[in-house]
Scaffold this active site. Structure first.
Site, PDB file in Angstrom:
ATOM      1  N   PHE A  72      -5.537 -10.398  -4.872  1.00  0.00           N
ATOM      2  CA  PHE A  72      -4.229 -10.289  -5.523  1.00  0.00           C
ATOM      3  C   PHE A  72      -3.767  -8.829  -5.485  1.00  0.00           C
ATOM      4  O   PHE A  72      -3.799  -8.135  -6.498  1.00  0.00           O
ATOM      5  CB  PHE A  72      -4.294 -10.739  -6.982  1.00  0.00           C
ATOM      6  CG  PHE A  72      -4.919 -12.085  -7.200  1.00  0.00           C
ATOM      7  CD1 PHE A  72      -4.512 -13.194  -6.477  1.00  0.00           C
ATOM      8  CD2 PHE A  72      -5.917 -12.251  -8.133  1.00  0.00           C
ATOM      9  CE1 PHE A  72      -5.087 -14.434  -6.679  1.00  0.00           C
ATOM     10  CE2 PHE A  72      -6.496 -13.480  -8.351  1.00  0.00           C
ATOM     11  CZ  PHE A  72      -6.081 -14.580  -7.625  1.00  0.00           C
ATOM     12  N   PRO A  73      -3.342  -8.319  -4.328  1.00  0.00           N
ATOM     13  CA  PRO A  73      -2.889  -6.929  -4.280  1.00  0.00           C
ATOM     14  C   PRO A  73      -1.742  -6.699  -5.268  1.00  0.00           C
ATOM     15  O   PRO A  73      -0.777  -7.467  -5.309  1.00  0.00           O
ATOM     16  CB  PRO A  73      -2.411  -6.747  -2.843  1.00  0.00           C
ATOM     17  CG  PRO A  73      -3.095  -7.831  -2.073  1.00  0.00           C
ATOM     18  CD  PRO A  73      -3.253  -8.972  -3.034  1.00  0.00           C
ATOM     19  N   HIS A  74      -1.887  -5.668  -6.073  1.00  0.00           N
ATOM     20  CA  HIS A  74      -0.876  -5.313  -7.065  1.00  0.00           C
ATOM     21  C   HIS A  74      -1.174  -3.899  -7.557  1.00  0.00           C
ATOM     22  O   HIS A  74      -2.279  -3.404  -7.376  1.00  0.00           O
ATOM     23  CB  HIS A  74      -0.912  -6.276  -8.249  1.00  0.00           C
ATOM     24  CG  HIS A  74      -2.193  -6.183  -9.025  1.00  0.00           C
ATOM     25  ND1 HIS A  74      -3.349  -6.797  -8.596  1.00  0.00           N
ATOM     26  CD2 HIS A  74      -2.506  -5.543 -10.170  1.00  0.00           C
ATOM     27  CE1 HIS A  74      -4.321  -6.532  -9.462  1.00  0.00           C
ATOM     28  NE2 HIS A  74      -3.830  -5.782 -10.427  1.00  0.00           N
ATOM     29  N   ALA A  75      -0.195  -3.287  -8.151  1.00  0.00           N
ATOM     30  CA  ALA A  75      -0.376  -1.960  -8.749  1.00  0.00           C
ATOM     31  C   ALA A  75       0.710  -1.755  -9.789  1.00  0.00           C
ATOM     32  O   ALA A  75       1.885  -2.020  -9.522  1.00  0.00           O
ATOM     33  CB  ALA A  75      -0.308  -0.869  -7.686  1.00  0.00           C
TER      34      ALA A  75
END
Length: 160
Positions: A72-75
């Site tokens: 779940f790529p996120h920032a």
């Protein structure tokens, strides 16, 4: 549609054009960039590089791979870089080593591009819950087109 104070569900934030069923990149940074190119508000804007850099820095801090071939790529640093929230779905045919705890290559990715912390946390918890189901992961790996991905996710969300 989402209720007034409730963030939109995953299926409401997906469009056929925000789904890539055959990611070509062979590195984590390449995958992140390839997915970021699908965020409708970003390509061709100064925010695009900021967004990509924030995703890469987040991956370097701690992987967003959760095991079972899912990430779940996120920032949080990306909050406010898009006009509206988006979820980008990607599928890699062979998998990418994302440093997951279980060491499995990542084949299913949900890039989160929320506009607020509340949305960020809601979407992260929602997609995490959705991906706990092994049958759902298998169905997403077998889906033949973006419309089928959206249908599978919408059906699963209705049962949550």
């Amino acid at each position: 549609m989402a209720e007034a104070n409730k963030p939109a569900g995953i299926s409401e934030l997906l469009l056929p054009r925000t789904i890539n069923l055959s990611i070509k990149a062979t590195t984590v940074s390449g995958v992140l960039r390839e997915l970021a190119e699908l965020v409708p508000d970003l390509p061709g804007t100064p925010n695009f590089e900021t967004f990509c850099k924030a995703l890469q820095e987040r991956e370097e801090l701690q992987t967003t791979a959760v095991g079972e071939g899912v990430a779940f790529p996120h920032a949080r640093a990306t909050l406010g870089l898009t006009r509206k929230p988006w979820i980008i779905f990607g599928r890699h045919p062979g998998g990418i080593p994302f440093k997951a705890v279980d060491k499995q290559p990542v084949r299913l990715l949900f890039l989160l591009a929320p506009t607020s912390t509340t949305e960020h946390l809601f979407l992260l918890s929602r997609v995490s819950r959705l991906m706990r189901n092994p049958a759902m992961r298998t169905s997403l790996l077998k889906a033949g087109d973006p419309q089928e991905i959206i249908h599978l996710i919408r059906s699963a969300e209705q049962q949550m």
